[in-house]
Scaffold this active site. Structure first.
Site, PDB file in Angstrom:
ATOM      1  N   PRO A  91       0.728  -1.250   0.000  1.00  0.00           N
ATOM      2  CA  PRO A  91       0.000   0.000   0.000  1.00  0.00           C
ATOM      3  C   PRO A  91       0.765   1.315   0.000  1.00  0.00           C
ATOM      4  O   PRO A  91       1.238   1.766   1.011  1.00  0.00           O
ATOM      5  CB  PRO A  91      -0.822  -0.085   1.287  1.00  0.00           C
ATOM      6  CG  PRO A  91      -0.135  -1.071   2.144  1.00  0.00           C
ATOM      7  CD  PRO A  91       0.946  -1.705   1.345  1.00  0.00           C
ATOM      8  N   GLU A  92       0.809   1.941  -1.139  1.00  0.00           N
ATOM      9  CA  GLU A  92       1.140   3.357  -1.220  1.00  0.00           C
ATOM     10  C   GLU A  92      -0.143   3.970  -1.769  1.00  0.00           C
ATOM     11  O   GLU A  92      -1.149   3.271  -1.885  1.00  0.00           O
ATOM     12  CB  GLU A  92       2.353   3.592  -2.137  1.00  0.00           C
ATOM     13  CG  GLU A  92       3.651   3.033  -1.531  1.00  0.00           C
ATOM     14  CD  GLU A  92       4.899   3.327  -2.354  1.00  0.00           C
ATOM     15  OE1 GLU A  92       4.990   4.438  -2.907  1.00  0.00           O
ATOM     16  OE2 GLU A  92       5.763   2.453  -2.441  1.00  0.00           O
TER      17      GLU A  92
ATOM     18  N   ARG B 202       1.856  -9.146   8.330  1.00  0.00           N
ATOM     19  CA  ARG B 202       2.814  -8.590   9.292  1.00  0.00           C
ATOM     20  C   ARG B 202       2.173  -7.807  10.434  1.00  0.00           C
ATOM     21  O   ARG B 202       2.849  -7.444  11.391  1.00  0.00           O
ATOM     22  CB  ARG B 202       3.831  -7.704   8.561  1.00  0.00           C
ATOM     23  CG  ARG B 202       4.816  -8.521   7.754  1.00  0.00           C
ATOM     24  CD  ARG B 202       5.795  -7.640   7.013  1.00  0.00           C
ATOM     25  NE  ARG B 202       6.688  -6.926   7.915  1.00  0.00           N
ATOM     26  CZ  ARG B 202       7.624  -6.089   7.504  1.00  0.00           C
ATOM     27  NH1 ARG B 202       7.777  -5.861   6.223  1.00  0.00           N
ATOM     28  NH2 ARG B 202       8.391  -5.475   8.366  1.00  0.00           N
TER      29      ARG B 202
ATOM     30  N   ARG C   4      15.453   3.679   4.009  1.00  0.00           N
ATOM     31  CA  ARG C   4      14.912   2.713   3.052  1.00  0.00           C
ATOM     32  C   ARG C   4      15.869   2.491   1.892  1.00  0.00           C
ATOM     33  O   ARG C   4      16.566   3.410   1.460  1.00  0.00           O
ATOM     34  CB  ARG C   4      13.568   3.229   2.492  1.00  0.00           C
ATOM     35  CG  ARG C   4      12.591   3.708   3.552  1.00  0.00           C
ATOM     36  CD  ARG C   4      12.210   2.621   4.532  1.00  0.00           C
ATOM     37  NE  ARG C   4      11.565   1.504   3.886  1.00  0.00           N
ATOM     38  CZ  ARG C   4      10.273   1.496   3.531  1.00  0.00           C
ATOM     39  NH1 ARG C   4       9.521   2.544   3.761  1.00  0.00           N
ATOM     40  NH2 ARG C   4       9.755   0.443   2.957  1.00  0.00           N
TER      41      ARG C   4
ATOM     42  N   LYS D 140      -2.111   7.527   2.260  1.00  0.00           N
ATOM     43  CA  LYS D 140      -2.207   6.069   2.380  1.00  0.00           C
ATOM     44  C   LYS D 140      -3.298   5.665   3.361  1.00  0.00           C
ATOM     45  O   LYS D 140      -3.430   4.492   3.703  1.00  0.00           O
ATOM     46  CB  LYS D 140      -0.867   5.502   2.857  1.00  0.00           C
ATOM     47  CG  LYS D 140       0.322   5.895   2.000  1.00  0.00           C
ATOM     48  CD  LYS D 140       1.626   5.459   2.659  1.00  0.00           C
ATOM     49  CE  LYS D 140       2.835   6.011   1.899  1.00  0.00           C
ATOM     50  NZ  LYS D 140       4.109   5.722   2.592  1.00  0.00           N
TER      51      LYS D 140
END
Length: 268
Positions: A2-3, A110, A248, A59
């Site tokens: 999800p972006e 997760r 990142r 988001k």
DNA sequence: TTTCATGTTCAGCA
DNA sequence: GTGCTGAACATGAA
């Protein structure tokens, strides 16, 4: 998943078949995804109610409740909504919203995603200090906000307080298509260059949404098909490199994405 | 077995 | 306040 484009796709998915249907039961299998909210509170707010409408900011997804207020859904790194009937039960359903004959699951292996509640969307956006949505921000506001960023452009694009919706993959894609080294200082770009980045960003996000965020349907010229160590650049065939920015892994092509004067790397 | 992962948040430091 | 780094969260996949 999800972006911004993925969440926009989730919104449409929910709008298509999960609005205006009475929620007979709410089952919380993993309270972790409710954060500080007690399962009992969720059941009280949602049980017997229905989702009236959906909104998105960056988001973040919002589902309007007939009982008042909005459910807030954030999908973390691996979450997604899945509507299913008896047959294909998703693998990691953390919270289940049961309609008469189907169930909407918040599926998230997760469990980095979160479901919460807010009286209004505006209040939530204010409390989280989210910047303007990446598809709603005007060129003028984009130039204004990024022209004032002091660090590298890539982490600025991912800063949800500056602008909401861009994540790691799409930031890399926008920088690649803008031919800018990810370490380029945001404030080293002039107005025209920032306007160009804004245009590229809109084009990438809208293309993704139009193709249902299915990467296999994206143009082969996109860098996101090559997010592997030692992969070749779709532009020049050279070898891509990685650098860590904003915590990142950042993929880029050192040949196509030129460092420029004023870049962060040269500063002391 | 080890490493990495489309995200957010917080502590610590400059 | 701004910005950067590292860690935590929790778990599957390579």
């Amino acid at each position: 998943m999800p972006e911004l484009p993925e969440v926009e796709t989730f919104k449409r998915y929910i709008e298509a078949r999960s609005l205006l249907r009475s929620i007979a039961e709410v089952e919380v299998r993993n309270p972790t995804v409710l954060g500080p909210m007690e399962p009992e509170e969720l059941r009280r707010r949602v049980g017997g109610a229905m989702f009236l409408s959906a909104r998105r900011h960056g988001k973040q997804l919002f589902l309007e409740l007939s009982s008042g207020g909005w459910l807030t859904w954030h999908f973390g790194m691996t979450g997604e909504p899945v509507l299913f009937s008896n047959g294909d039960v998703p693998r990691f359903p953390r919270v289940l919203f049961r309609f008469a004959d189907e169930t909407l699951a918040f599926d998230d292996p997760r469990m980095l995603g979160r479901i919460g509640w807010t009286p209004t969307v505006e209040e939530f956006v204010r409390r989280k200090r989210l910047g303007p949505d990446a598809l709603a921000i005007t060129s003028k506001e984009f130039v204004d906000r990024f022209g004032r960023a002091r660090g590298a452009l890539k982490p600025a694009l991912m800063d949800q307080h500056r602008m909401a919706g861009m994540g790691n993959i799409y930031s890399d894609e926008v920088l690649f298509q803008s031919r800018l080294d990810p370490r380029t200082g945001a404030d080293s770009l002039d107005r025209g260059e920032l306007e160009a980045v804004h245009r590229v960003m809109r084009r990438v996000l809208r293309m993704s949404i139009a193709r249902g965020t299915d990467f296999s349907r994206f143009p082969r010229t996109y860098l996101l098909h090559h997010r592997r160590k030692g992969a070749s650049c779709p532009g020049c065939g050279g070898t891509t490199e990685t650098v860590t920015l904003g915590g990142r892994t950042t993929y880029y092509c050192p040949a196509c994405q030129r460092p420029r004067a004023g870049g962060v790397e040269g500063r002391t």
